[in-house]
Design a protein around this motif. Structure first.
Motif, short mmCIF file in Angstrom:
data_model
loop_
_atom_site.label_atom_id
_atom_site.label_comp_id
_atom_site.label_asym_id
_atom_site.label_seq_id
_atom_site.Cartn_x
_atom_site.Cartn_y
_atom_site.Cartn_z
N VAL A 298 0.83 -1.21 0.00
CA VAL A 298 0.00 0.00 0.00
C VAL A 298 0.86 1.26 0.00
N ILE A 299 1.70 1.42 1.01
CA ILE A 299 2.44 2.68 1.17
C ILE A 299 3.59 2.80 0.18
N THR A 300 4.39 1.74 0.04
CA THR A 300 5.59 1.82 -0.81
C THR A 300 5.28 2.19 -2.26
N PRO A 301 4.33 1.53 -2.94
CA PRO A 301 4.05 1.92 -4.33
C PRO A 301 3.64 3.39 -4.45
N ALA A 302 2.87 3.87 -3.47
CA ALA A 302 2.43 5.27 -3.51
C ALA A 302 3.62 6.22 -3.35
N VAL A 303 4.53 5.88 -2.45
CA VAL A 303 5.70 6.72 -2.22
C VAL A 303 6.59 6.76 -3.45
N VAL A 304 6.83 5.61 -4.07
CA VAL A 304 7.69 5.55 -5.26
C VAL A 304 7.08 6.39 -6.38
N LEU A 305 5.75 6.33 -6.54
CA LEU A 305 5.11 7.13 -7.58
C LEU A 305 5.31 8.63 -7.31
N LEU A 306 5.07 9.07 -6.08
CA LEU A 306 5.17 10.49 -5.76
C LEU A 306 6.60 11.00 -5.92
N LEU A 307 7.58 10.14 -5.68
CA LEU A 307 8.97 10.56 -5.87
C LEU A 307 9.31 10.73 -7.35
N GLY A 308 8.62 9.97 -8.19
CA GLY A 308 8.86 10.09 -9.63
C GLY A 308 10.28 9.72 -10.00
N ASP A 309 10.87 10.49 -10.90
CA ASP A 309 12.24 10.21 -11.35
C ASP A 309 13.25 10.37 -10.21
N ARG A 310 12.89 11.17 -9.19
CA ARG A 310 13.82 11.38 -8.07
C ARG A 310 14.01 10.11 -7.26
N ALA A 311 13.09 9.15 -7.41
CA ALA A 311 13.21 7.90 -6.65
C ALA A 311 14.52 7.19 -6.96
N TRP A 312 15.00 7.32 -8.21
CA TRP A 312 16.20 6.60 -8.63
C TRP A 312 17.37 7.55 -8.87
N TRP A 313 17.36 8.67 -8.14
CA TRP A 313 18.44 9.67 -8.29
C TRP A 313 19.51 9.47 -7.22
N LEU A 314 20.76 9.62 -7.65
CA LEU A 314 21.89 9.53 -6.73
C LEU A 314 22.90 10.60 -7.13
N PRO A 315 23.38 11.40 -6.18
CA PRO A 315 24.38 12.42 -6.52
C PRO A 315 25.57 11.79 -7.24
N GLY A 316 26.07 12.49 -8.23
CA GLY A 316 27.15 11.95 -9.04
C GLY A 316 28.38 11.58 -8.24
N TRP A 317 28.76 12.44 -7.27
CA TRP A 317 29.96 12.14 -6.49
C TRP A 317 29.80 10.87 -5.66
N LEU A 318 28.55 10.63 -5.16
CA LEU A 318 28.29 9.43 -4.38
C LEU A 318 28.23 8.20 -5.28
N ASP A 319 27.69 8.38 -6.49
CA ASP A 319 27.61 7.30 -7.46
C ASP A 319 29.00 6.79 -7.82
N ARG A 320 29.95 7.74 -7.98
CA ARG A 320 31.33 7.36 -8.31
C ARG A 320 32.04 6.72 -7.12
N LEU A 321 31.64 7.11 -5.93
CA LEU A 321 32.33 6.63 -4.72
C LEU A 321 31.94 5.21 -4.35
#
Length: 727
Positions: A676-699
């Motif tokens: 119930v809660i998780t699918p709704a949260v992922v939708l509201l986050l939109g593309d930001r759900a799978w965002w990671l700062p570049g410096w952290l991604d490289r680290l």
């Protein structure tokens, strides 16, 4: 990681006969090692605690109070226990008890000051051993029971309680809980897969993992000092998690077979996708449980370490045993109909409903969690006593008889250890004043005269509370003695007084757990979030997952409080109300539930992430992910809950507490948080759900849960036509 797992699964499934022979040889070696190992004695030391300092004084100066103990209770229905025939029978029995190995003292109930009830029908006898409680063996208790028996013709009934008796009562019980859980799992797996072969392979992989875990625990128990209860936790957790991990991998393998992959390719892709998710989920569970080491109580830390070993074994089994099954019975595992592995139209519709009104779903789910969590406001840590035992057990009979004769506090006397290294006449007077100060306190039923050790370096004061060991008023009394009464009574004397005894020890156990809980939570949550960030290349999803996990855990605490403290439905599982929550249950529940909640989180989010990476937008990725994995998550949760809840069939109240707490928690987490809660949260986050700062991604190292790098090595057969799941 996904490429490595794919290569391993491909090789094992292709050469499954050779792999099976190697696996059988490994099991034989582990069985031999486990069979020759000696289990260590359980230790419940609480370093630095007041009761631990009392225990250390007893061990150094009055060994009888540091060793194992038992209380024998002799009663008569008619006449008095001091009448000639019953008295002679009791004295003859006590003479035999004195001859037992390890017995250092046996009280005489008929001597001046002996423990006789006012009506003369009951005699209580304290038996003390030079053997420390942790080293008491089952044979000690069996010998005591045999020696303490009286002839039936004497008219005397004997009951007993204490650590020595508890050890004797420990016996191998029929694994009713495990069998019930496995039986329910068989039904649910058959409904999920619609294949007896798939059900059998899933169950076989899980059971082999549990068996390997038990053998590893037996072999490592002595060198690591693992407590005996670690095996119970490992079975509960290993069986549930093992089935979940196996069904995820078998389910993905069947999907790949239906898509036209060869056995080798299907095994490789299942390992690279579902297998990687299992590794990530299992690693989070192991980190969460092993995090118990930071609590600062050796018994709890090692209990967590033992449970982590059990989880490691089922993860290993899912990755190494299941590919053998895939190679051996691939034809029987192939779905007979494409619909058996197609995305679920029902969960696709459910995903559409949730994503249509995400804020409503979040609000409704959160409200439900808060309702479940509300009773946790009154949660009280403590230790159930023999008053919670079944009425048929000798400990309960003795407990009730002593409570009626001398008051409930007689079942848990406080042992005050007074350190008197420079003893003189003035010291004796000071000890007497301390004893008088304790006796004057409300909540104290009686205080025996101080007993000086043979070397004169300590004195012991027995104080009997008016309330039972598990009563909250007894906890308040211990706190008042330590904080106010004893400091005032010893001011200016130079004497140190420590409150010991079983009741005080469990109070310190609870206090230690509570004091280290924030550190433990911080370590577990921090490491788990880091692992999720690595797995999903996302920052917001792991943080929100941690918050949702905490909500579901608090809801689980509320459910346990409602059942055991408030008595809601307690009679249905054979327990009384008003039972305090065992001090280590909340912390172990946190470790286990946080890890298992992340299991379902990883299963659900990995398919949503996979759909997103394949080009779906935020809403479609949620709907398609739910369609693919929603049914698996639901059935996995139902199976796990069934395995846990089945443990309410045991006699042990602690096992019941774990079974109820973990079983209800899994249902709450899966039905409310994940679906119930998780699918709704992922939708509201939109593309930001799978965002990671570049410096952290490289680290951070890149861990693929989708296995994109896996290539087919066998010609692909034409796939059966598929029916598209509509969002």
């Amino acid at each position: 990681m996904s490429s490595l797992l794919a290569r391993i699964a491909r090789a094992i499934s292709h050469r499954w006969k050779r792999s099976l022979a190697f696996a059988l040889a490994t099991l034989v070696v582990l069985g031999v090692l486990a069979g020759t190992a000696n289990p260590p004695a359980d230790s419940f030391d609480v370093p630095g605690a007041d009761s631990q300092q009392a225990y250390d004084l007893f061990r150094d100066h009055t060994p009888a109070f540091a060793g194992g103990d038992a209380t024998l209770v002799y009663t008569v229905e008619q006449g008095r226990i001091t009448d000639a025939r019953p008295k002679a029978a009791v004295q003859a029995a006590l003479a035999k008890v004195k001859q037992l190995d390890g017995v250092i003292s046996v009280a005489d109930p008929f001597a001046q000051g002996g423990a006789l009830s006012r009506d003369g029908r009951l005699a209580s006898v304290d038996v003390r051993y030079s053997t420390e409680a942790a080293d008491i063996k089952k044979k000690d208790g069996e010998d005591l029971e045999k020696a303490a028996e009286v002839p039936e013709a004497s008219g005397v009934q004997m009951s007993q309680r204490g650590i020595v008796v508890d050890t004797a009562q420990q016996q191998a019980q029929a694994p009713v809980g495990e069998l019930v859980g496995v039986g329910i799992a068989i039904i649910l797996l058959t409904l999920l897969f619609r294949s007896k072969a798939a059900m059998g392979a899933t169950l076989f992989g899980a059971i082999i993992g549990v068996a390997v875990g038990q053998m590893l625990l037996a072999a490592l128990a002595e060198p690591l000092g693992l407590p005996s209860f670690a095996t119970t936790i490992a079975i509960m957790l290993g069986l549930g998690a093992g089935i979940d991990y196996s069904l995820l991998i078998i389910g993905r393998f069947r999907e790949q077979l239906a898509a036209g992959d060869s056995t080798r390719d299907a095994a490789a892709k299942a390992a690279a996708t579902a297998g990687t998710a299992v590794v990530a989920a299992g690693l989070i569970v192991m980190v969460a449980i092993a995090g118990l080491l930071v609590v600062g109580i050796p018994a709890i830390g090692k209990m967590g370490l033992g449970a982590a070993i059990g989880v490691f074994a089922v993860v290993l089994s899912a990755l190494l045993i299941l590919p053998i099954m895939m190679g051996a019975i691939a034809k029987r595992l192939r779905p007979k109909e494409a619909a058996h592995v197609d995305p679920s139209p029902g969960f696709a519709r459910w995903g559409s409903i949730i994503t249509a009104r995400p804020w409503l779903a979040i609000a409704a789910g959160t409200l439900a969690l808060l309702v479940f969590a509300f009773p946790a406001l009154d949660l009280r840590l403590g230790q159930p006593d023999d008053g919670n035992q079944p009425t048929s057990k000798t400990q309960r009979v003795a407990y009730d008889a002593l409570s009626e004769a001398f008051g409930p506090g007689s079942n848990g006397p406080l042992l005050l250890a007074v350190d008197t290294p420079d003893r003189d006449a003035q010291t004796d007077a000071q000890v007497q004043r301390i004893s008088a100060a304790v006796a004057a306190q409300p909540g104290i039923a009686s205080v025996q005269p101080p007993i000086t050790s043979e070397d004169g370096e300590m004195a012991t004061i027995f104080a009997v509370p008016t309330t039972s060991p598990q009563d909250a008023r007894t906890s308040d009394l211990i706190e008042r003695l330590r904080d106010d009464v004893l400091p005032a009574a010893t001011r200016g004397t130079g004497l140190d007084v420590y409150v010991g005894g079983t009741t005080a020890t469990f109070e310190d156990f609870s206090a230690k757990v509570a004091s280290r809980l924030p550190l433990f939570i911080g370590v577990v949550v921090g490491l788990s979030v880091l692992l999720l960030v690595m797995a999903f290349r996302s920052l917001l999803i792991p943080l929100l997952s941690a918050v949702l996990n905490l909500l579901s855990i608090v809801a689980a605490y509320g459910a346990v409080t409602a059942v055991f403290q408030d008595g809601f439905g307690a009679s249905l599982i054979g327990v009384d109300s008003g039972i305090p929550i065992v001090s280590f249950v909340p912390v172990l529940m946190f470790a286990i539930l946080f890890g298992l909640s992340m299991d379902y989180n990883v299963f659900l989010l990995s398919r949503m992430h996979e759909a997103y990476n394949n080009g779906d937008g935020p809403r479609d990725s949620v709907v398609h992910g739910m369609a693919r994995i929603g049914k698996v998550v639901l059935f996995a949760g139902l199976i796990m809950a069934a395995v846990f809840l089945a443990f309410v069939t045991t006699d042990d109240v602690i096992s019941k507490m774990f079974g109820v707490g973990l079983g209800l928690a899994i249902l709450i987490d899966v039905l409310i948080v994940r679906l119930v809660i998780t699918p709704a949260v992922v939708l509201l986050l939109g593309d930001r759900a799978w965002w990671l700062p570049g410096w952290l991604d490289r680290l951070l190292p890149n861990v693929s849960l989708e296995g994109h790098a896996v290539e087919s090595v066998d010609p692909q057969a034409p796939a059966a036509p598929r029916e598209k799941v509509l969002a």
